[in-house]
Design an enzyme around this catalytic site. Structure first.
Site, PDB file in Angstrom:
ATOM      1  N   ASP A 182       0.941  -1.042  -0.189  1.00 23.34           N
ATOM      2  CA  ASP A 182       0.012  -0.131  -0.001  1.00 23.34           C
ATOM      3  C   ASP A 182       1.169   1.160  -0.091  1.00 23.34           C
ATOM      4  O   ASP A 182       1.512   1.529   1.050  1.00 23.34           O
ATOM      5  CB  ASP A 182      -0.996   0.041   1.063  1.00 23.34           C
ATOM      6  CG  ASP A 182      -1.742   1.239   1.472  1.00 23.34           C
ATOM      7  OD1 ASP A 182      -1.349   2.435   0.923  1.00 23.34           O
ATOM      8  OD2 ASP A 182      -3.133   1.051   1.552  1.00 23.34           O
ATOM      9  N   HIS A 183       1.109   1.799  -1.182  1.00 24.42           N
ATOM     10  CA  HIS A 183       2.064   2.608  -1.217  1.00 24.42           C
ATOM     11  C   HIS A 183       2.040   3.893  -0.288  1.00 24.42           C
ATOM     12  O   HIS A 183       2.943   4.637  -0.051  1.00 24.42           O
ATOM     13  CB  HIS A 183       2.451   3.237  -2.824  1.00 24.42           C
ATOM     14  CG  HIS A 183       1.369   4.258  -3.239  1.00 24.42           C
ATOM     15  ND1 HIS A 183       0.269   3.961  -3.588  1.00 24.42           N
ATOM     16  CD2 HIS A 183       1.517   5.670  -3.345  1.00 24.42           C
ATOM     17  CE1 HIS A 183      -0.413   4.993  -3.943  1.00 24.42           C
ATOM     18  NE2 HIS A 183       0.400   6.133  -3.963  1.00 24.42           N
ATOM     19  N   HIS A 230      -5.713   2.803   1.076  1.00 23.08           N
ATOM     20  CA  HIS A 230      -5.195   3.692   1.667  1.00 23.08           C
ATOM     21  C   HIS A 230      -5.697   4.610   2.831  1.00 23.08           C
ATOM     22  O   HIS A 230      -5.146   4.802   3.900  1.00 23.08           O
ATOM     23  CB  HIS A 230      -4.857   5.005   0.522  1.00 23.08           C
ATOM     24  CG  HIS A 230      -4.295   4.225  -0.701  1.00 23.08           C
ATOM     25  ND1 HIS A 230      -3.238   3.437  -0.783  1.00 23.08           N
ATOM     26  CD2 HIS A 230      -4.410   4.719  -2.067  1.00 23.08           C
ATOM     27  CE1 HIS A 230      -2.790   3.198  -1.951  1.00 23.08           C
ATOM     28  NE2 HIS A 230      -3.543   3.929  -2.651  1.00 23.08           N
TER      29      HIS A 230
END
Ligand code: BG6
Length: 489
Positions: A178-179, A241
């Site tokens: 999950d950047h 996110h």
């Protein structure tokens, strides 16, 4: 100056090597790490995709990508050449035997180094690629697999993906990206909370009135319409996110920064989220879709025009009120909103504290407003603590609400690395702290699915909003109904 420690020698195998993610994000990120001296000589990046390219063709493609996506000041001819020297290319269709022997042969040259398979491909290929590398004996004890979101499109499909990946890799080898967790300010949230004594005593329902999390984008869906129309903002942004951000704000202090300690605490929050289902979904959620309007001062098409369809029930905006059923947070709403084609690109977390119990100042001194802690994740990363001060100057007592402002760009004259730079090397280090564990992903879907189902069952139409606005007016009503407003700087 930060001390950069090199990571062990690696072979990064990127499936989907000619795709947008690889060219736009992964290659520039690895280039930066090489430039900063963290990548040891002999490390290799092996691109795999169906296109029939030679090593040199692939190097030419990546040279172009670096030229396009690296900022001018970061381009260094010598490092670019060394970086291209790390690249190898294997043309392979995963369903076909042809390319596998070459991949196997290449990898056997570095059998004892860290090996990472990065699946920068559509989720429909995850299972096949994992089975492929497994059945060809390419998974060594030093091997990891990196999976991009979305992991599934609901709980059932996420379980299937996790099951298939789990047949080949142990959970310790699986890195679900999950950047957002790789963003500097997101990690700073943990340091702010757990590296200071100031906030933790106030971080609860006795002192916090509510929390707001906003992730706004000015872009539309662009060329990603095919994927996006089957997804929508709830799956694309909230399930991962935004819930991850919520978890980091709300979790109990873990006993260490070790991966499972942090992930255990996040999981408890996901499990404590009060379900939103049935008729309640229409009350505490708002979903919208943009119509033609403006973006960055220019005319912008509507969503349907952009995806080339007459109708679609996919939401490009979601606002919702979440609640956490535990001692720390009972009664404290968490307002979340995210959307495409909003007026500004901004991601921020606002912790709004309760008002003072009683004002000692005369009425004409001005309003005593409640404290707010604002963490700006992007752009202009920084922290603002809004406090009351005396308005400077003579002429009686007047009070004023002002931010104690710490912009990271002003405070630290360093380049802000892209989230992928940290995450890609964390994979090599074998550090899973900033990656999602299987049970976290599934718990998030367990909360998201009933919202989706309630929307489908109620048939309440999507609320249109003009591109360049803050979403449907119902999103403003959602928070104002509770006597609160969305934070504006
Ligand atoms: C991705 C979503 O995960 O995050 C995209 O799929 C979104 O739709 C992107 O645009 C936003 O990331 P960032 O880092 O630009 O805020």
């Amino acid at each position: 100056m930060t001390k950069l420690i090199p990571v062990p020698c690696f072979d990064y195998v990127v499936f989907g090597a000619t795709g947008d993610l690889a060219r736009r994000k992964l290659m520039p990120a690895l280039y930066h790490r090489l430039r900063d001296g963290q990548v040891l000589d002999g490390s290799r990046i092996v691109g795999v995709s169906r296109r029939d390219l030679s090593d040199d063709d692939y190097r030419a493609m990546i040279r172009e990508a670096l030229d396009q996506f690296l900022p001018e000041e970061d381009k260094d001819a010598e490092t670019i050449d060394s970086f291209l020297g790390m690249l190898r290319y294997v043309a392979a269709d995963v369903g076909d035997e042809a390319g596998w022997p070459r991949l196997k042969e290449l990898l056997e040259e570095g059998a004892d180094r860290v090996r990472a398979f990065y699946l920068a491909v559509g989720p429909d290929l995850f299972t096949e690629i994992c089975a492929g590398v497994g059945s060809r004996g390419l998974v060594t004890p030093q091997t990891r697999v990196v999976i991009e979101k979305p992991v599934g499109k609901d709980l059932a499909s996420a379980e299937q993906v996790n099951e298939a990946v789990g047949k080949v890799f142990t959970e310790e080898q699986v890195f679900r990206i999950d950047h957002y967790l790789g963003k500097e300010t997101v990690q700073n949230l943990m340091v702010l909370r757990f590296g200071n004594v100031l906030y933790e005593p106030l971080w609860n329902s006795a002192h916090v009135d509510h929390v707001q999390i906003t992730v706004g984008e000015t872009i539309g869906v662009g060329t990603r319409g095919g994927y996006y129309d089957t997804s929508g903002a709830l799956r694309d942004m909230v399930q991962n996110h935004m819930l991850q951000l919520l978890c980091l704000v709300a979790m109990e202090p873990p006993d260490s920064f070790e991966a499972n300690a942090v992930r255990d605490e996040k999981l408890k929050i996901l499990k404590a989220l009060k379900p939103i289902a049935g008729d309640n979904a229409d009350i505490v959620t708002v979903r919208g879709q943009y119509r033609a309007g403006a973006a960055n001062g220019n005319p912008a098409p509507g969503y349907l025009e952009e995806i080339g369809k007459d109708r679609s029930s996919t939401e490009t905006f979601v606002a919702l009120k979440a609640e956490i059923s535990n001692w720390r947070w009972a009664g404290v709403p968490f307002y979340l909103r995210t959307g495409k084609r909003l007026p500004t690109r901004v991601s921020e977390i606002v912790v709004a504290f309760k008002p003072i119990p009683h004002s000692i100042f005369p009425k004409d001194a001005g309003t005593v407003e409640a404290n707010r802690l604002v963490l700006r994740l992007q752009p202009d990363e920084g922290v603002k603590q809004w406090i009351m001060i005396k308005d400077p100057g003579p002429g009686g007592m007047r009070v004023r609400h002002v931010p104690l402002d710490m912009s990271f760009a002003d405070a630290f004259k360093v380049r802000h690395p892209d989230a992928y730079e940290r995450l890609l090397l964390d994979v090599v280090r074998g550090n899973q702290t900033l990656f999602m564990r299987r049970d976290e992903v599934e718990a998030a879907w367990r909360w998201i699915d009933p919202i989706r189902e309630a929307w489908e069952a109620s048939g309440t139409p999507l609320k249109p909003y003009v591109a360049g606005s803050w979403g449907p007016s119902a999103a403003i009503a959602l928070i104002e109904r509770d006597g609160r407003t969305w934070h504006e700087d």
